[in-house]
Write a protein that holds these residues in place. Structure first.
Motif, PDB file in Angstrom:
ATOM      1  N   ARG A 103       4.282 -11.573  11.728  1.00 12.46           N
ATOM      2  CA  ARG A 103       3.883 -10.212  11.373  1.00 12.46           C
ATOM      3  C   ARG A 103       2.363 -10.026  11.354  1.00 12.46           C
ATOM      4  O   ARG A 103       1.876  -8.949  10.993  1.00 12.46           O
ATOM      5  CB  ARG A 103       4.469  -9.828  10.010  1.00 12.46           C
ATOM      6  CG  ARG A 103       5.960  -9.575   9.997  1.00 12.46           C
ATOM      7  CD  ARG A 103       6.360  -8.337  10.775  1.00 12.46           C
ATOM      8  NE  ARG A 103       5.794  -7.132  10.188  1.00 12.46           N
ATOM      9  CZ  ARG A 103       6.375  -6.449   9.192  1.00 12.46           C
ATOM     10  NH1 ARG A 103       7.532  -6.869   8.682  1.00 12.46           N
ATOM     11  NH2 ARG A 103       5.815  -5.358   8.723  1.00 12.46           N
ATOM     12  N   CYS A 107       1.183  -6.199   9.312  1.00 14.95           N
ATOM     13  CA  CYS A 107       1.605  -6.597   7.968  1.00 14.95           C
ATOM     14  C   CYS A 107       0.897  -5.693   6.953  1.00 14.95           C
ATOM     15  O   CYS A 107      -0.336  -5.595   6.952  1.00 14.95           O
ATOM     16  CB  CYS A 107       1.236  -8.063   7.731  1.00 14.95           C
ATOM     17  SG  CYS A 107       1.388  -8.600   6.015  1.00 14.95           S
ATOM     18  N   VAL A 200       6.106  -7.626   4.875  1.00 11.25           N
ATOM     19  CA  VAL A 200       5.366  -8.838   5.250  1.00 11.25           C
ATOM     20  C   VAL A 200       6.248  -9.680   6.185  1.00 11.25           C
ATOM     21  O   VAL A 200       7.213  -9.188   6.741  1.00 11.25           O
ATOM     22  CB  VAL A 200       4.946  -9.638   3.988  1.00 11.25           C
ATOM     23  CG1 VAL A 200       3.936  -8.851   3.171  1.00 11.25           C
ATOM     24  CG2 VAL A 200       6.149  -9.988   3.114  1.00 11.25           C
TER      25      VAL A 200
END
Length: 579
Positions: A103, A107, A200
């Motif tokens: 990510r 994120c 996340v």
């Protein structure tokens, strides 16, 4: 309406708005981690705090409603200090190795930490580590979990499965599989909605890109790839390509440049699925099999996992037709292998899918003559496709619009709309009408099955169609929480249908768990509209007019639902367990 002041700006806003919504209306973004409107409004992260004049303590903006005369500060020194310390504390329990996180660059925590100029974490880092089966189709990295509870709420409120739950108290609070089960023991549908709503990198799909690269490098393997209809609506989002340029042809070109030998559009096998499923429906309908229960579509593996675990007594009402992905794999390992004059073992089939559940579906076995193995060897999501394009240093703007390889090149608008909720039903009805009447209905005659939106009518779109003296009652539903409500109504006898389409993900495959992630946004229905646009502008709009499908029947399968077709293109759901 109420009058408030935000950051020195006097504004009038609706009295039912939260402070966060009011600020957004004024062009003032307030950072957040846990908030999802209508789903997760628990103020767990406390990143969204603001200062209210006259009140000592800061208040959360996501779940406090505006009141007349409020004077608010969204970025005062007090707010900045509190917000920075809160994020530093979150980072102290988060694996901050961003360079190796899938990510990275997308994120929410990373962005907020960067915006707050957090260059080091002053608190001792304490990471949680939980065991996880790395072969499972999706991966949980507990050391990255920030306990925002989004996965818990999405699974419970939207998908109605409750796979995740909160354990422990205080600093020992964690999110784990509910009931102290392993993920393999849980009734997970693999829909992947928890992945796309995680802010996340705590939840991700199992990465299968290296498996594909290895196959491409293997000189003994012939790598063939298929690309699902919904992928074309989303892959350009991460590469900066507008919808008009993010075509299926450019995806095929990218795969060729990576080293894939033969590339195909799954629209072909979607048409093949319709030929089997529509003919099966007409046959079972005319036999009077749907007096008590309808025939359910079977192309969504998340839905198949759901019905097997939650409503096993209804499994026998599923269409026996395999999904387009499975049909493609079966055709590759038989018909296409014969065309190439090679053993099926030489062929390595790759699927590019918007879906995490397809990774689980690919583990089902295929047995035909001397071949024993899988119809699909590897599945990569839309996100993994983008990752591979970047890994190969391919510039998206330099890609050409190429055609699929022969002899499975033709595709129709009916196959394209498979990716949107209601699309399978509409495509099947177009062909079912032809099977009954011997002529085509207008292509848009069945558009009443198209969804009005995920929240409209509990995600269910009902319709009735009269063909001569035959009345066909249909329903299309997306989202497993909505599906449960619909099935319970069917069980109680409150509603009755002949044909029901189910898609596990809100909006259908276009909203799949393998699609690009845009935190806080739902793009499924915008993507679905792209598919309907492509359908309208396609020369062929009926699956039974796909010339390459017809040629395959003529030379290989004889006709829909023939013995050979049943051997390769159908399955016995009741005998196959979830994997």
């Amino acid at each position: 309406m109420v009058n408030i002041t935000i950051d020195g700006k006097k504004v009038q806003v609706r009295a039912d708005m939260t402070i966060m919504e009011a600020a957004a209306q004024c062009g003032i973004p307030i950072p957040k981690l846990c908030y999802l409107k209508g789903i997760n409004e628990i103020a767990a992260c406390r990143v969204c705090v603001v200062e209210l004049e006259g009140k000592e303590k800061l208040i959360t903006s996501c779940n406090n409603v505006v009141q007349e005369g409020m004077v608010l500060y969204t970025n005062s020194p007090k707010v900045r200090r509190h917000r920075k310390k809160t994020v530093e504390l979150i980072l102290s329990q988060h694996d901050c190795l961003c360079a190796t996180c899938p990510r990275s660059g997308n994120c929410s925590l990373q962005k907020i930490a960067n915006d707050l100029n957090i260059l080091e974490v002053p608190f001792k880092q304490t990471l949680e580590h939980q065991a996880w089966n790395k072969n499972f189709p999706f991966i949980k990295r507990s050391e990255k979990c920030i306990k925002c509870m989004r996965c818990v709420q999405i699974c419970e409120k939207v998908q109605g499965l409750g796979i995740w739950d909160v354990e422990g108290t205080g600093s020992r609070t964690t999110v784990n599989v509910a009931g102290h089960k392993t993920i393999e023991e849980a009734d997970c549908s693999l829909c992947g909605q928890c992945i796309t709503h995680c802010p996340v990198g705590a939840l991700t799909e199992r990465d299968d890109t290296e498996k594909v690269w290895d196959a491409i490098e293997d000189n003994e393997k012939i790598v063939v790839a298929q690309v699902a209809p919904a992928v074309r609506t989303a892959w350009g989002e991460e590469l900066g390509l507008p919808p008009g340029q993010a075509t299926i042809g450019r995806i095929l070109d990218a795969l060729k440049r990576m080293g894939v030998d033969y590339v195909f559009d799954t629209v072909f096998s979607a048409d093949l699925t319709i030929m089997e499923e529509a003919n099966e429906f007409v046959e079972r309908f005319t036999k009077g099999e749907f007096k008590d229960r309808p025939m359910f579509t079977s192309c969504c593996p998340g839905w198949i996992r759901f019905i097997k675990s939650q409503y096993p007594h209804l499994v026998r009402y599923l269409s026996t037709a395999k999904s387009p992905q499975q049909m493609f794999g079966a055709v590759m390992k038989t018909y296409y292998a014969e065309k190439l004059g090679v053993s099926p073992d030489k062929i390595f089939t790759v699927s590019v899918m918007p879906c995490v559940a397809k990774k689980g579906e690919s583990e089902m076995e295929l047995y035909y003559e001397e071949y024993a193995g899988h119809d699909v060897d590897a599945v990569i999501t839309t996100r993994e496709l983008v990752k591979m394009i970047r890994s190969a240093h391919i510039k998206p703007e330099g890609l050409r619009d190429i055609e699929s390889d022969r002899p499975m090149q033709d595709g129709t608008g009916a196959g394209v709309i498979f990716g949107a909720t209601g699309g399978v039903m509409e495509a099947a009805l177009r062909t079912a009408y032809y099977v009954i009447k011997g002529k085509n209905a207008p292509a848009d005659a069945f558009r009443a099955v198209r969804s009005l939106g995920f929240n409209a009518n509990d995600g269910v779109q009902e319709a009735e169609f009269k063909i001569d003296d035959i009345m066909v009652r249909t329903a299309a539903v997306s989202g497993l929480g909505n599906t449960r409500k619909l099935l319970d109504k069917i069980e109680r006898g409150e509603v009755q249908y002949d044909f029901v389409e189910v898609m596990a993900c809100p909006g259908g495959c276009v909203g799949g768990g393998g699609q690009p992630i845009h935190d806080g946004e739902e793009r499924a229905f915008d993507r679905g509209r792209q598919l309907y646009y492509l359908d309208v502008n396609t020369n062929l709009r009926y699956s039974h007019e796909n010339r390459d499908v017809l040629a395959m029947y003529e030379t290989y399968f004889e006709k829909p639902n023939s013995h050979k077709a049943h051997m390769l293109l159908h399955t016995e759901h009741e005998k196959k367990k979830m994997k």
